[in-house]
Design a protein around this motif. Structure first.
Motif, PDB file in Angstrom:
ATOM      1  N   SER A  87       0.828  -1.204   0.000  1.00 42.42           N
ATOM      2  CA  SER A  87       0.000   0.000   0.000  1.00 42.42           C
ATOM      3  C   SER A  87       0.866   1.258   0.000  1.00 42.42           C
ATOM      4  O   SER A  87       0.585   2.214  -0.725  1.00 42.42           O
ATOM      5  N   ARG A  88       1.920   1.257   0.817  1.00 41.69           N
ATOM      6  CA  ARG A  88       2.815   2.421   0.856  1.00 41.69           C
ATOM      7  C   ARG A  88       3.490   2.644  -0.496  1.00 41.69           C
ATOM      8  O   ARG A  88       3.669   3.784  -0.921  1.00 41.69           O
ATOM      9  N   ARG A  89       3.852   1.566  -1.189  1.00 39.69           N
ATOM     10  CA  ARG A  89       4.495   1.691  -2.501  1.00 39.69           C
ATOM     11  C   ARG A  89       3.527   2.180  -3.570  1.00 39.69           C
ATOM     12  O   ARG A  89       3.909   2.901  -4.478  1.00 39.69           O
ATOM     13  N   THR A  90       2.260   1.763  -3.468  1.00 44.36           N
ATOM     14  CA  THR A  90       1.290   2.075  -4.516  1.00 44.36           C
ATOM     15  C   THR A  90       0.379   3.249  -4.190  1.00 44.36           C
ATOM     16  O   THR A  90      -0.237   3.816  -5.086  1.00 44.36           O
ATOM     17  N   GLY A  91       0.254   3.574  -2.910  1.00 46.69           N
ATOM     18  CA  GLY A  91      -0.655   4.639  -2.509  1.00 46.69           C
ATOM     19  C   GLY A  91      -2.107   4.201  -2.433  1.00 46.69           C
ATOM     20  O   GLY A  91      -3.002   5.002  -2.199  1.00 46.69           O
ATOM     21  N   VAL A  92      -2.369   2.909  -2.625  1.00 47.17           N
ATOM     22  CA  VAL A  92      -3.733   2.370  -2.561  1.00 47.17           C
ATOM     23  C   VAL A  92      -3.974   1.877  -1.131  1.00 47.17           C
ATOM     24  O   VAL A  92      -3.148   1.164  -0.578  1.00 47.17           O
ATOM     25  N   PRO A  93      -5.102   2.247  -0.508  1.00 46.43           N
ATOM     26  CA  PRO A  93      -5.346   1.852   0.884  1.00 46.43           C
ATOM     27  C   PRO A  93      -5.616   0.352   1.040  1.00 46.43           C
ATOM     28  O   PRO A  93      -6.082  -0.313   0.115  1.00 46.43           O
ATOM     29  N   VAL A  94      -5.336  -0.146   2.231  1.00 47.45           N
ATOM     30  CA  VAL A  94      -5.587  -1.540   2.596  1.00 47.45           C
ATOM     31  C   VAL A  94      -7.020  -1.670   3.103  1.00 47.45           C
ATOM     32  O   VAL A  94      -7.477  -0.839   3.885  1.00 47.45           O
ATOM     33  N   THR A  95      -7.720  -2.687   2.632  1.00 48.25           N
ATOM     34  CA  THR A  95      -9.054  -2.984   3.160  1.00 48.25           C
ATOM     35  C   THR A  95      -9.123  -4.458   3.494  1.00 48.25           C
ATOM     36  O   THR A  95      -8.292  -5.248   3.064  1.00 48.25           O
TER      37      THR A  95
END
Length: 99
Positions: A87-95
């Motif tokens: 998530s940190r690498r892609t900027g997409v949040p974890v759900t």
């Protein structure tokens, strides 16, 4: 941080009438890796190998064997820490739900 989370891989294997050695050989992993996976310590790579051994997708095996998955967009991860790093690498949040 301990990321182990109980899952149903052991029960799934037992209900299929297989030994850890059988699934490990089919998945191309070691028996200790299979033992750790059943205890909840598994990576996405290991889960993918086990799923392939059963002829399932990662998502199907996770659902059928009660393996919790954390999602980053459309990518599943069996460990929250792995998902958070991605998530940190892609900027997409974890759900915890598939989006």
């Amino acid at each position: 941080m301990n990321e182990r989370k109980s899952n149903g891989l052991r029960l799934y294997r037992v209900q299929a009438g297989l030994r850890q050695e059988d699934v490990a050989k089919m998945a191309g992993i070691t028996v200790p890796t299979m033992c750790a996976a059943e205890a909840g310590d598994l990576s996405l790579k290991t889960l993918a190998r086990i799923a392939k051994a059963y002829g399932k997708s990662v998502e199907a095996l996770a659902e059928e064997a009660s393996v919790p998955l954390f999602w980053v967009g459309a990518s599943p991860f069996p460990r929250r820490g792995e998902a958070e790093r991605f998530s940190r690498r892609t900027g997409v949040p974890v759900t915890e739900e598939k989006e």
